[in-house]
Design a protein around this motif. Structure first.
Motif, mmCIF file in Angstrom:
data_model
loop_
_atom_site.group_PDB
_atom_site.id
_atom_site.type_symbol
_atom_site.label_atom_id
_atom_site.label_comp_id
_atom_site.label_asym_id
_atom_site.label_seq_id
_atom_site.Cartn_x
_atom_site.Cartn_y
_atom_site.Cartn_z
ATOM 1 N N GLN A 113 30.448 -4.641 8.513
ATOM 2 C CA GLN A 113 30.980 -3.739 7.482
ATOM 3 C C GLN A 113 30.066 -3.749 6.273
ATOM 4 O OE1 GLN A 113 33.523 -1.640 7.771
ATOM 5 N NE2 GLN A 113 33.906 -2.331 9.889
ATOM 6 N N PRO A 114 29.705 -2.582 5.737
ATOM 7 C CA PRO A 114 30.070 -1.268 6.267
ATOM 8 C C PRO A 114 29.270 -0.921 7.525
ATOM 9 C CG PRO A 114 28.587 -1.014 4.408
ATOM 10 C CD PRO A 114 28.900 -2.483 4.499
ATOM 11 N N TYR A 115 29.845 -0.088 8.368
ATOM 12 C CA TYR A 115 29.220 0.343 9.614
ATOM 13 C C TYR A 115 27.925 1.099 9.322
ATOM 14 C CZ TYR A 115 28.435 3.370 13.677
ATOM 15 O OH TYR A 115 27.865 4.050 14.725
ATOM 16 N N LYS A 116 26.894 0.839 10.131
ATOM 17 C CA LYS A 116 25.617 1.530 9.977
ATOM 18 C C LYS A 116 25.203 2.121 11.318
ATOM 19 C CE LYS A 116 23.976 -1.637 6.347
ATOM 20 N NZ LYS A 116 23.967 -0.674 5.243
ATOM 21 N N ASN A 117 24.875 3.402 11.324
ATOM 22 C CA ASN A 117 24.407 4.097 12.526
ATOM 23 C C ASN A 117 22.888 4.223 12.429
ATOM 24 O OD1 ASN A 117 24.190 5.560 14.850
ATOM 25 N ND2 ASN A 117 25.181 7.402 14.064
ATOM 26 N N ILE A 118 22.161 3.396 13.203
ATOM 27 C CA ILE A 118 20.718 3.216 13.019
ATOM 28 C C ILE A 118 19.913 3.969 14.078
ATOM 29 C CG2 ILE A 118 18.885 1.496 12.790
ATOM 30 C CD1 ILE A 118 21.171 1.412 10.668
ATOM 31 N N THR A 119 18.826 4.595 13.645
ATOM 32 C CA THR A 119 17.940 5.270 14.599
ATOM 33 C C THR A 119 16.525 4.706 14.606
ATOM 34 O OG1 THR A 119 17.389 6.960 12.936
ATOM 35 C CG2 THR A 119 19.201 7.447 14.465
ATOM 36 N N GLN A 120 16.105 4.031 13.533
ATOM 37 C CA GLN A 120 14.781 3.410 13.458
ATOM 38 C C GLN A 120 14.886 2.033 12.803
ATOM 39 O OE1 GLN A 120 14.783 6.832 12.856
ATOM 40 N NE2 GLN A 120 13.390 7.442 14.489
ATOM 41 N N ILE A 131 15.532 -0.144 7.907
ATOM 42 C CA ILE A 131 16.317 0.606 8.884
ATOM 43 C C ILE A 131 16.570 2.020 8.354
ATOM 44 C CG2 ILE A 131 17.453 -1.452 9.810
ATOM 45 C CD1 ILE A 131 19.910 -0.762 8.131
ATOM 46 N N PHE A 132 16.710 2.963 9.283
ATOM 47 C CA PHE A 132 17.079 4.320 8.867
ATOM 48 C C PHE A 132 18.503 4.584 9.319
ATOM 49 C CE2 PHE A 132 17.342 8.940 9.021
ATOM 50 C CZ PHE A 132 16.860 9.253 7.754
ATOM 51 N N ASN A 133 19.368 4.857 8.335
ATOM 52 C CA ASN A 133 20.784 5.120 8.567
ATOM 53 C C ASN A 133 20.975 6.626 8.705
ATOM 54 O OD1 ASN A 133 23.596 5.402 8.426
ATOM 55 N ND2 ASN A 133 23.806 3.652 7.039
ATOM 56 N N ILE A 134 21.221 7.073 9.937
ATOM 57 C CA ILE A 134 21.274 8.511 10.203
ATOM 58 C C ILE A 134 22.494 9.169 9.568
ATOM 59 C CG2 ILE A 134 22.515 8.235 12.383
ATOM 60 C CD1 ILE A 134 19.739 10.812 11.633
ATOM 61 N N ASP A 135 23.585 8.416 9.381
ATOM 62 C CA ASP A 135 24.797 9.004 8.794
ATOM 63 C C ASP A 135 24.571 9.441 7.359
ATOM 64 O OD1 ASP A 135 26.187 8.684 11.131
ATOM 65 O OD2 ASP A 135 27.207 6.845 10.522
ATOM 66 N N PHE A 136 23.686 8.723 6.649
ATOM 67 C CA PHE A 136 23.396 9.060 5.259
ATOM 68 C C PHE A 136 21.982 9.619 5.088
ATOM 69 C CE2 PHE A 136 26.670 5.768 5.084
ATOM 70 C CZ PHE A 136 27.617 6.370 4.269
ATOM 71 N N GLN A 137 21.251 9.737 6.198
ATOM 72 C CA GLN A 137 19.878 10.257 6.179
ATOM 73 C C GLN A 137 19.004 9.495 5.178
ATOM 74 O OE1 GLN A 137 19.398 12.227 9.206
ATOM 75 N NE2 GLN A 137 18.050 13.236 7.768
#
Length: 260
Positions: A113-120, A131-137
């Motif tokens: 928490q908080p949840y992180k949606n990671i792409t890189q 890290i790159f958090n795609i939910d917040f770009q």
């Protein structure tokens, strides 16, 4: 006189646009890998084959690590060989390995928490990851030991293509721009992306790929120069100091760059 100046300016621009970096072939060797990760100064080769990462040195026994429960390794980063990070995108998870490829830490971004949606993911200093958090770009500098975000960048407005870093800087390649940040999180440069899709770094220098052509960017210059190479399939590429490695799915080619 004015026409003469225009002609001189045109000639100067043409000459500068044709400047390139020479590359001399040193060696080519057979290699069977799904993905090459890194080759260090001691020519230790890190590569992925069948969801397994291998560390291979000619004078030592090869070692490996696999975690089939997490599936395919999306990316791996061995800039810090004592804290190698493996990113499993399908499970939104990062595994940290030591130099013997033993697991020392696991970050499941689905459960924190908080949840992180990671792409890189890429290596930071100390116990941090870029890290790159795609939910917040947005790009974040994340401390996985304390589960805190040390820095969050201004959100970007285009798709992210690649992410590279060292202890001092982070480079974020998007469809529109190439961004460079320092370890304090301050953006120090922003260059328009004219079609580059991948990057590799070493000592602050960059190699960029556009179509099947490689380009070089000196750490102290804004100019991006093509690299003189023979025609070959560039499936993957790595930069280690002034050595450029190119993998064409069958052979690993080693080139010496003449960096001025």
């Amino acid at each position: 006189m004015r026409h003469f100046l225009y002609i001189c300016l045109f000639i100067s621009i043409t000459i500068n646009s044709q400047e390139s970096i020479d590359a001399t072939l040193i060696d080519s060797s057979n290699l069977n890998a799904d993905q090459i990760i890194d080759i260090d100064n001691f020519e230790t080769l890190y590569f992925i084959k069948d969801h397994t990462i291998y560390k291979n040195h000619s004078n030592k026994k090869s070692i490996n690590y696999s975690n089939y429960q997490l599936g395919e390794i999306t990316t791996a980063n061995v800039f810090n060989p004592l804290k190698i990070n493996l990113f499993y995108k399908d499970f939104n998870t990062v595994v940290i390995l030591d130099n013997r490829l033993a697991e020392i830490f696991k970050i499941d971004f689905n459960t924190i928490q908080p949840y992180k949606n990671i792409t890189q993911v890429s290596t930071g200093f100390d116990n941090t990851l870029w890290i790159f958090n795609i939910d917040f770009q947005q790009l974040e500098l994340y401390d996985y030991k304390t589960n805190t975000t040390r820095f969050s960048a201004v959100p970007v407005q285009s798709d992210v293509l690649d992410l590279e870093s060292d202890y001092n800087y982070c480079w974020l390649l998007t469809k529109n721009y190439l961004y460079q940040y320092n370890y304090f999180g301050s953006m120090i440069s922003k260059i328009e992306n004219t079609g580059f899709t991948e990057i590799s770094k070493s000592n602050g220098h960059l190699i960029l790929k556009k179509d099947n052509i490689l380009y070089f960017k000196h750490k102290k210059k804004e100019e991006i120069q093509p690299v003189n190479l023979p025609k070959l399939l560039i499936n993957q590429f790595l930069l280690t100091n002034e050595t450029l490695y190119i993998y064409d799915l069958e052979k690993l080619h080693k080139y010496q760059l003449k960096i001025k």
